[in-house]
Design a protein around this motif. Sequence first.
Motif, PDB file in Angstrom:
ATOM      1  N   PHE A 157       0.836  -1.192   0.000  1.00  0.00           N
ATOM      2  CA  PHE A 157       0.000   0.000   0.000  1.00  0.00           C
ATOM      3  C   PHE A 157       0.871   1.241   0.000  1.00  0.00           C
ATOM      4  N   LEU A 158       0.250   2.319  -0.474  1.00  0.00           N
ATOM      5  CA  LEU A 158       0.844   3.648  -0.443  1.00  0.00           C
ATOM      6  C   LEU A 158      -0.265   4.661  -0.198  1.00  0.00           C
ATOM      7  N   ARG A 159       0.115   5.787   0.346  1.00  0.00           N
ATOM      8  CA  ARG A 159      -0.828   6.889   0.519  1.00  0.00           C
ATOM      9  C   ARG A 159      -0.253   8.121  -0.160  1.00  0.00           C
ATOM     10  N   LEU A 160      -0.931   8.568  -1.194  1.00  0.00           N
ATOM     11  CA  LEU A 160      -0.505   9.767  -1.905  1.00  0.00           C
ATOM     12  C   LEU A 160      -1.171  10.990  -1.287  1.00  0.00           C
ATOM     13  N   SER A 161      -0.446  12.075  -1.280  1.00  0.00           N
ATOM     14  CA  SER A 161      -0.974  13.354  -0.816  1.00  0.00           C
ATOM     15  C   SER A 161      -0.839  14.391  -1.920  1.00  0.00           C
ATOM     16  N   CYS A 162      -1.735  15.322  -1.920  1.00  0.00           N
ATOM     17  CA  CYS A 162      -1.697  16.435  -2.877  1.00  0.00           C
ATOM     18  C   CYS A 162      -1.982  17.710  -2.098  1.00  0.00           C
ATOM     19  N   ALA A 163      -0.956  18.513  -1.955  1.00  0.00           N
ATOM     20  CA  ALA A 163      -1.085  19.754  -1.192  1.00  0.00           C
ATOM     21  C   ALA A 163      -1.202  20.941  -2.132  1.00  0.00           C
ATOM     22  N   ALA A 164      -2.155  21.807  -1.847  1.00  0.00           N
ATOM     23  CA  ALA A 164      -2.365  22.996  -2.671  1.00  0.00           C
ATOM     24  C   ALA A 164      -1.734  24.214  -2.018  1.00  0.00           C
ATOM     25  N   SER A 165      -1.208  25.078  -2.845  1.00  0.00           N
ATOM     26  CA  SER A 165      -0.698  26.360  -2.357  1.00  0.00           C
ATOM     27  C   SER A 165      -1.102  27.437  -3.348  1.00  0.00           C
ATOM     28  N   GLY A 166      -1.277  28.642  -2.834  1.00  0.00           N
ATOM     29  CA  GLY A 166      -1.669  29.747  -3.690  1.00  0.00           C
ATOM     30  C   GLY A 166      -3.166  29.839  -3.911  1.00  0.00           C
ATOM     31  N   PHE A 167      -3.902  28.842  -3.440  1.00  0.00           N
ATOM     32  CA  PHE A 167      -5.357  28.897  -3.513  1.00  0.00           C
ATOM     33  C   PHE A 167      -5.917  27.922  -2.495  1.00  0.00           C
ATOM     34  N   THR A 168      -7.196  28.114  -2.199  1.00  0.00           N
ATOM     35  CA  THR A 168      -7.888  27.214  -1.270  1.00  0.00           C
ATOM     36  C   THR A 168      -8.712  26.235  -2.073  1.00  0.00           C
ATOM     37  N   LEU A 169      -8.400  24.946  -1.933  1.00  0.00           N
ATOM     38  CA  LEU A 169      -9.062  23.953  -2.765  1.00  0.00           C
ATOM     39  C   LEU A 169     -10.400  23.494  -2.224  1.00  0.00           C
ATOM     40  N   GLY A 170     -10.865  24.146  -1.169  1.00  0.00           N
ATOM     41  CA  GLY A 170     -12.120  23.729  -0.573  1.00  0.00           C
ATOM     42  C   GLY A 170     -13.325  23.825  -1.483  1.00  0.00           C
ATOM     43  N   SER A 171     -13.266  24.652  -2.512  1.00  0.00           N
ATOM     44  CA  SER A 171     -14.400  24.782  -3.419  1.00  0.00           C
ATOM     45  C   SER A 171     -14.192  24.028  -4.725  1.00  0.00           C
ATOM     46  N   ASN A 172     -13.120  23.257  -4.800  1.00  0.00           N
ATOM     47  CA  ASN A 172     -12.800  22.548  -6.033  1.00  0.00           C
ATOM     48  C   ASN A 172     -13.156  21.074  -5.974  1.00  0.00           C
ATOM     49  N   THR A 173     -13.626  20.562  -7.092  1.00  0.00           N
ATOM     50  CA  THR A 173     -13.630  19.125  -7.279  1.00  0.00           C
ATOM     51  C   THR A 173     -12.174  18.706  -7.503  1.00  0.00           C
ATOM     52  N   MET A 174     -11.762  17.658  -6.838  1.00  0.00           N
ATOM     53  CA  MET A 174     -10.373  17.198  -6.966  1.00  0.00           C
ATOM     54  C   MET A 174     -10.342  15.809  -7.576  1.00  0.00           C
ATOM     55  N   GLY A 175      -9.362  15.606  -8.431  1.00  0.00           N
ATOM     56  CA  GLY A 175      -9.234  14.311  -9.087  1.00  0.00           C
ATOM     57  C   GLY A 175      -7.832  13.767  -8.997  1.00  0.00           C
ATOM     58  N   TRP A 176      -7.729  12.455  -9.076  1.00  0.00           N
ATOM     59  CA  TRP A 176      -6.446  11.767  -9.228  1.00  0.00           C
ATOM     60  C   TRP A 176      -6.456  11.059 -10.580  1.00  0.00           C
ATOM     61  N   PHE A 177      -5.380  11.239 -11.311  1.00  0.00           N
ATOM     62  CA  PHE A 177      -5.196  10.602 -12.599  1.00  0.00           C
ATOM     63  C   PHE A 177      -3.876   9.843 -12.585  1.00  0.00           C
ATOM     64  N   ARG A 178      -3.697   8.979 -13.553  1.00  0.00           N
ATOM     65  CA  ARG A 178      -2.415   8.299 -13.684  1.00  0.00           C
ATOM     66  C   ARG A 178      -2.104   8.088 -15.160  1.00  0.00           C
ATOM     67  N   GLN A 179      -0.819   7.975 -15.416  1.00  0.00           N
ATOM     68  CA  GLN A 179      -0.374   7.755 -16.787  1.00  0.00           C
ATOM     69  C   GLN A 179       0.806   6.805 -16.775  1.00  0.00           C
ATOM     70  N   ALA A 180       0.609   5.668 -17.422  1.00  0.00           N
ATOM     71  CA  ALA A 180       1.677   4.685 -17.566  1.00  0.00           C
ATOM     72  C   ALA A 180       2.402   4.938 -18.885  1.00  0.00           C
ATOM     73  N   PRO A 181       3.635   4.487 -19.016  1.00  0.00           N
ATOM     74  CA  PRO A 181       4.379   4.698 -20.266  1.00  0.00           C
ATOM     75  C   PRO A 181       3.629   4.162 -21.465  1.00  0.00           C
ATOM     76  N   GLY A 182       3.504   4.987 -22.489  1.00  0.00           N
ATOM     77  CA  GLY A 182       2.852   4.568 -23.713  1.00  0.00           C
ATOM     78  C   GLY A 182       1.343   4.545 -23.662  1.00  0.00           C
ATOM     79  N   GLU A 201      -2.485   6.559 -22.394  1.00  0.00           N
ATOM     80  CA  GLU A 201      -3.108   7.842 -22.148  1.00  0.00           C
ATOM     81  C   GLU A 201      -3.335   8.044 -20.657  1.00  0.00           C
ATOM     82  N   ARG A 202      -3.445   9.309 -20.277  1.00  0.00           N
ATOM     83  CA  ARG A 202      -3.762   9.630 -18.898  1.00  0.00           C
ATOM     84  C   ARG A 202      -5.193   9.169 -18.607  1.00  0.00           C
ATOM     85  N   GLU A 203      -5.360   8.494 -17.474  1.00  0.00           N
ATOM     86  CA  GLU A 203      -6.682   7.969 -17.139  1.00  0.00           C
ATOM     87  C   GLU A 203      -7.122   8.442 -15.758  1.00  0.00           C
ATOM     88  N   GLY A 204      -8.412   8.656 -15.619  1.00  0.00           N
ATOM     89  CA  GLY A 204      -8.955   9.050 -14.335  1.00  0.00           C
ATOM     90  C   GLY A 204      -8.955   7.886 -13.367  1.00  0.00           C
TER      91      GLY A 204
END
Length: 127
Positions: free
Chosen positions: A17-42, A44-47
Amino acid sequence: QLQLVESGGGLVQPGGFLRLSCAASGFTLGSNTMGWFRQAPGKEREGVSCISSGGGYTKYADSVKGRFTISRDNAKNTVYLQMNSLKPEDTAVYYCAAGPPGVVFSTWYRPEHYDYWGQGTQVTVSS
């Protein structure tokens, strides 16, 4: 300066297991929808997952349902992705993204819905 910074990636054995974090700076992300995507070599980026601004609604790709959990702590301006039972096919660069509160949940997996992106963190699942 608006910025999203991912952390927590690394090398893990299958089943781990792993736990990823995403920290925002310069804005408050409380009003944003947030997503995680990934892209493997070769490939497309996928949700992978998304979470509504208030945290009450979440979506997952079929490939990660039951193994990954998205969450957010608006007080800490941070979004998380808990990844359990990792498989080699989960190997990719993982990105977090911020979108407007009105992201259409039926098409949450489309990168074009999101306005801001992090630089990505590498996740490698291998024995």
